[in-house]
Design an enzyme around this catalytic site. Structure first.
Site, PDB file in Angstrom:
ATOM      1  N   LEU A  29       0.868  -1.318  -0.051  1.00 19.45           N
ATOM      2  CA  LEU A  29       0.217   0.063   0.023  1.00 19.45           C
ATOM      3  C   LEU A  29       0.780   1.282   0.129  1.00 19.45           C
ATOM      4  O   LEU A  29       0.553   2.129   0.603  1.00 19.45           O
ATOM      5  CB  LEU A  29      -1.059   0.035   1.192  1.00 19.45           C
ATOM      6  CG  LEU A  29      -1.998  -0.933   1.285  1.00 19.45           C
ATOM      7  CD1 LEU A  29      -3.137  -0.771   2.349  1.00 19.45           C
ATOM      8  CD2 LEU A  29      -2.807  -1.136   0.040  1.00 19.45           C
TER       9      LEU A  29
ATOM     10  N   CYS B 274      -6.352  -6.076   2.001  1.00 21.15           N
ATOM     11  CA  CYS B 274      -5.128  -6.160   1.645  1.00 21.15           C
ATOM     12  C   CYS B 274      -4.225  -6.959   2.186  1.00 21.15           C
ATOM     13  O   CYS B 274      -4.162  -6.993   3.257  1.00 21.15           O
ATOM     14  CB  CYS B 274      -4.372  -4.780   1.324  1.00 21.15           C
ATOM     15  SG  CYS B 274      -2.879  -4.713   0.873  1.00 21.15           S
TER      16      CYS B 274
ATOM     17  N   THR C 266      -6.653 -10.402  -3.782  1.00 27.31           N
ATOM     18  CA  THR C 266      -5.612 -11.334  -4.027  1.00 27.31           C
ATOM     19  C   THR C 266      -5.783 -12.557  -3.111  1.00 27.31           C
ATOM     20  O   THR C 266      -5.890 -12.326  -2.141  1.00 27.31           O
ATOM     21  CB  THR C 266      -4.276 -10.660  -4.255  1.00 27.31           C
ATOM     22  OG1 THR C 266      -3.937 -10.053  -2.796  1.00 27.31           O
ATOM     23  CG2 THR C 266      -4.156  -9.578  -5.542  1.00 27.31           C
TER      24      THR C 266
ATOM     25  N   GLY D  79      -8.685 -12.056 -12.397  1.00 30.45           N
ATOM     26  CA  GLY D  79      -7.948 -12.577 -13.492  1.00 30.45           C
ATOM     27  C   GLY D  79      -8.831 -12.277 -14.671  1.00 30.45           C
ATOM     28  O   GLY D  79      -8.656 -13.119 -15.896  1.00 30.45           O
TER      29      GLY D  79
END
Lengths: 304, 259
Positions: free
Chosen positions: A73, A130, A192, A243
């Site tokens: 970040l 995150c 992610t 993706g």
């Protein structure tokens, strides 16, 4: 002409293709490479209350059909963002959604309160997922914490709130429900996946932070399944991420139940990809004689 | 900066791990400055996923890149044939700063280590075009890894070579050769050093330059994803905070870097 418009919270998007946070900078970086007006919405790189230096190098590592990243970040903080980035973003004419992250509920609250005053910002995405900041667990791994962060931000702003969820959980539907119950206008998923890679010659991790977040085509099937499960179980719009490299991937996510999608890693490989995906979706609708994009959302009943 | 699909004009193996590719990219040829780079998509599939960065080796209406086969991306690239098409994004980053020639006459010393020669031939050509006295030092592990000697010699007569094993030119690291050259070629003019090569070599040259109070510009090679300052993957620590190799570099003033 087929209708591509969608609505997320109070935001009217001319099409469902959004540029994902952390992969599109603050838009100016892309001005020569893509027509920014053609994108449904732009989500800016996550900002925090104070500037962050980010993680040690190496921060990026390529994997099979994917990338691991551990940027941490890195950003200049909200003061700099409002001074340096907002003037340009305000002029684009595409809805701007600002991604924020805080070390605690208060920081989320303060950030949202400051952004609430900026007219040209259409919405706020809460990055509670995150994987690259050194805290114990993610907010998005806990229903109670998710609920509290969303509730605090809801109190201070009427702007559209999108809560970005982590796939690193046992039951993502529960977290999505917590966000919905606390007043989130939409959820975006997935951020992610926790991942890792090792250089066997140096016997060292390939990332300075040891672990990082995996993105790219390799995560698509898992992300798609999660979008499918969440959209079946909540009533607010789901924004599909994971993706998406082309229009076919985007359409797949919408059929799984996403009202809109975000393009992330693909921006690194093909900077004009968002525009291309919009055109691809339009062609698909035309070819299959589908009048409006909503008609394919969550529709897995086949051609009949 | 543009992302274009261009034709491969030639792709030749020039020694066992090094290749030279010419690309029909007139826009980049017109706009690229020495030290800038391009991002090439080696494959239309997602394996490998990321583009690969290459410095602009030479321009002459088209552009050339000089590369070493080090992994899957460059391996695929090495198999490209004349007429194949690839996507190329560029020119990117900030290149070398050429000296002004009005006030006194600075001399330039270019130091290339291994594949670090790639961005420096174009630089040598531009420097000599500006009538700046240019000395080139080329270093490599062994004789057949010495790159671009002929190309450099076309730009300037003063080209010196060293190999670690002594199979060609002087024996030893190029930093040793640098010391030697400085002793034999005293100059009353200001000296500007341009260097590209392995990290250890860059640091060594930067240290010598600091001692001698020479200006020194280094071209860094970092792993990159986007190449346009967005992913923040190629962070470089500098005295004025974290910078990006792709956007703020790849060329930095050596005195700015935290080694």
């Amino acid at each position: 002409m087929a209708k591509l418009e969608v609505k997320i919270g109070k935001i009217k998007l001319k099409n469902p293709v959004m540029a994902a946070s952390g992969t599109f900078g603050y838009a100016k970086e892309f001005e020569k490479l893509v027509n920014l007006k053609h994108i449904g919405a732009i989500i800016t790189k996550t900002i925090t209350l104070n500037p962050r230096q980010g993680n040690p190098m190496p921060r990026i590592c390529e994997t099979s059909a994917g990338i691991l990243n551990a940027i941490g970040l890195q950003n200049e903080g909200i003061d700099n963002f409002l001074k340096e980035k907002i003037p340009y973003l305000s002029k684009i004419g595409t809805p701007i959604i600002v991604s924020i992250s805080g070390n605690n509920i208060d920081e989320f609250f303060i950030l949202a309160r400051r952004l609430d005053k900026i007219k040209s910002i259409s919405g706020i995405e809460l990055n509670i997922s995150c994987p690259n900041i050194n805290c114990e667990g993610l907010v998005a791994q806990d229903t109670k914490e998710t609920h509290e962060v969303v509730k605090a931000v809801r109190k201070i702003t009427d702007k559209t709130i999108i809560t970005k969820l982590s796939p690193n959980v046992t039951d993502i539907v529960k977290i999505a429900r917590a966000a919905e119950n606390a007043g989130s206008d939409a959820v975006s998923l997935v951020n992610t996946f926790f991942g890792m890679a090792i250089d066997i010659n140096t016997r060292k991790p390939k990332l300075g932070n040891i672990t990082g977040g995996l993105s790219g085509p390799c995560i698509k099937p898992i992300a798609l399944r999660m979008v499918y499960e969440v959209s079946k179980n909540i009533d607010i719009p789901v924004i599909g991420i994971g993706g998406i490299m082309n229009a076919n991937d985007a359409i797949e996510f919408m059929m799984a139940g996403a009202a809109a999608i975000q393009v992330g890693t693909a921006n690194f490989i093909e900077p004009g990809v968002c525009d291309k995906i919009v055109k691809g979706i339009e062609e698909y609708l035309k070819k299959h004689k589908i009048e409006k994009i909503e008609d394919i959302a969550g529709n897995l009943d086949g051609n009949n | 900066m543009k992302d274009t699909r261009v034709k491969v004009l030639s792709n030749k193996k020039i020694s066992h791990v090094y290749y030279k590719m010419a690309l029909d990219a007139p826009y980049i040829a017109r706009t690229a400055k020495p030290g800038q780079f391009v991002q090439i998509r080696c494959n239309d599939s997602f394996e490998p996923l990321l583009r690969r960065p290459f410095s602009v080796h030479r321009v002459n209406g088209n552009i050339e890149i000089l590369y070493e086969t080090v992994g899957s991306g460059t391996e695929i690239l090495s198999n490209k044939k004349e007429g194949d098409k690839i996507n190329i994004l560029g020119p990117l980053g900030n290149g070398f700063t050429l000296p002004r020639t009005t006030n006194g006459e600075p001399r330039a010393i270019i130091i290339a280590g291994g594949i670090g020669a790639a961005p420096l031939v174009y630089l040598a050509e531009e420097l000599t075009k500006k009538k700046i006295k240019t000395i080139v030092l080329i270093g490599a592990k062994t004789k057949n890894l010495i790159l671009c000697e002929k190309d450099f010699k076309k730009a300037t007569p003063e080209v010196y070579v060293s190999t670690d094993d002594g199979t060609y030119g002087s024996q030893g690291f190029v930093s040793k050769l640098f010391h030697k050259i400085l002793k034999t070629t005293e100059s009353k003019f200001e000296t500007i050093v341009y260097v590209c090569g392995p990290h250890g070599m860059l640091k060594c040259i930067a240290d010598i330059c600091q001692e001698r109070k020479f200006k020194c510009q280094v071209s860094l090679e970092e792993k990159m994803a986007c190449g346009i300052g967005v992913c923040l993957g190629c962070a470089v620590k500098t005295k004025s905070g974290t910078k990006l190799a792709c956007e703020d570099g790849p060329v930095f003033n050596a005195s700015e870097l935290i080694w």
